[in-house]
Design a protein around this motif. Structure first.
Motif, PDB file in Angstrom:
ATOM      1  N   ASP A  96      -8.301  -3.660   2.619  1.00 11.75           N
ATOM      2  CA  ASP A  96      -8.456  -2.257   2.179  1.00 11.75           C
ATOM      3  C   ASP A  96      -8.605  -1.760   0.786  1.00 11.75           C
ATOM      4  O   ASP A  96      -8.387  -2.419  -0.001  1.00 11.75           O
TER       5      ASP A  96
ATOM      6  N   VAL B 155      -9.428   1.522  -1.743  1.00 15.51           N
ATOM      7  CA  VAL B 155      -9.125   2.769  -1.921  1.00 15.51           C
ATOM      8  C   VAL B 155      -9.822   3.136  -3.241  1.00 15.51           C
ATOM      9  O   VAL B 155      -9.556   2.536  -4.545  1.00 15.51           O
TER      10      VAL B 155
ATOM     11  N   TRP C  90     -10.216   5.839   2.027  1.00 13.91           N
ATOM     12  CA  TRP C  90      -9.509   4.531   2.187  1.00 13.91           C
ATOM     13  C   TRP C  90     -10.464   3.838   3.227  1.00 13.91           C
ATOM     14  O   TRP C  90     -10.290   4.324   4.385  1.00 13.91           O
TER      15      TRP C  90
ATOM     16  N   LEU D  66      -1.963   7.618   0.693  1.00 15.16           N
ATOM     17  CA  LEU D  66      -3.407   7.768   0.043  1.00 15.16           C
ATOM     18  C   LEU D  66      -3.089   9.002  -1.187  1.00 15.16           C
ATOM     19  O   LEU D  66      -3.610   8.784  -2.056  1.00 15.16           O
TER      20      LEU D  66
ATOM     21  N   VAL E  73      -6.438   3.886  -8.647  1.00 16.03           N
ATOM     22  CA  VAL E  73      -7.672   3.424  -7.873  1.00 16.03           C
ATOM     23  C   VAL E  73      -8.668   3.122  -9.074  1.00 16.03           C
ATOM     24  O   VAL E  73      -8.528   3.738 -10.116  1.00 16.03           O
TER      25      VAL E  73
ATOM     26  N   ILE F 298       0.709  -1.093  -0.053  1.00 19.00           N
ATOM     27  CA  ILE F 298      -0.041   0.103  -0.145  1.00 19.00           C
ATOM     28  C   ILE F 298       0.845   1.332   0.022  1.00 19.00           C
ATOM     29  O   ILE F 298       1.705   1.424   0.748  1.00 19.00           O
TER      30      ILE F 298
ATOM     31  N   GLU G 298     -11.410   0.182   5.438  1.00 23.35           N
ATOM     32  CA  GLU G 298     -10.816  -0.973   5.778  1.00 23.35           C
ATOM     33  C   GLU G 298     -11.895  -1.952   6.265  1.00 23.35           C
ATOM     34  O   GLU G 298     -12.801  -1.496   7.146  1.00 23.35           O
TER      35      GLU G 298
END
Length: 129
Positions: free
Chosen positions: A68, A70, A115, A29, A36, A26, A117
């Protein structure tokens, strides 16, 4: 379980997902906009309990994993739904229970990126020899 699930998802990406990765890959961000929507899989906690049978020596192992997601905020509900559809009910083998959702939460939101989870779990019995 992580490798088997990663292989499954890399070959069968959930609708709308561009990138399937492992959690240790990862990026921050700020640097993921060009990949994405993306999802990343990581191991989480494992728990064990006694089988509860006198005639079977072993444990029930519950494996948890973290996923996760995104993506752009406008696409979030659709992407999250596609990821859940791909994960809930998947099983590594006939010796494992189906994957089930534990829950999810926002980790970060910046501008139009989110983002998210989620944690999932399955269970199997490990027999002692």
């Amino acid at each position: 379980m992580i490798e088997a699930l990663y292989t499954h998802l890399a070959a069968n990406k959930p609708t709308g997902i561009e990138t399937v990765g492992k959690g240790w890959d990862i990026e921050a961000l700020d640097s993921v906009r060009d990949i994405v929507p993306a999802m990343y899989i990581s191991p989480a906690d494992d728990t064990a309990e006694d089988s509860g049978h006198d005639f079977v020596q072993g444990n029930y192992i519950t494996q948890h994993l973290q996923v996760d997601i995104v993506c752009l905020l406008d696409d979030f509900e659709t992407i999250r739904g596609a990821v859940r559809s791909s994960l809930i009910g998947w099983s590594e083998s006939t010796n494992h229970d189906d994957l089930a959702l534990d829950g999810g939460r926002t980790l970060s939101q910046k501008g139009d990126l989110i983002w998210w989870e989620e944690t999932y779990h399955n269970r199997y019995q490990k027999i002692s020899s």
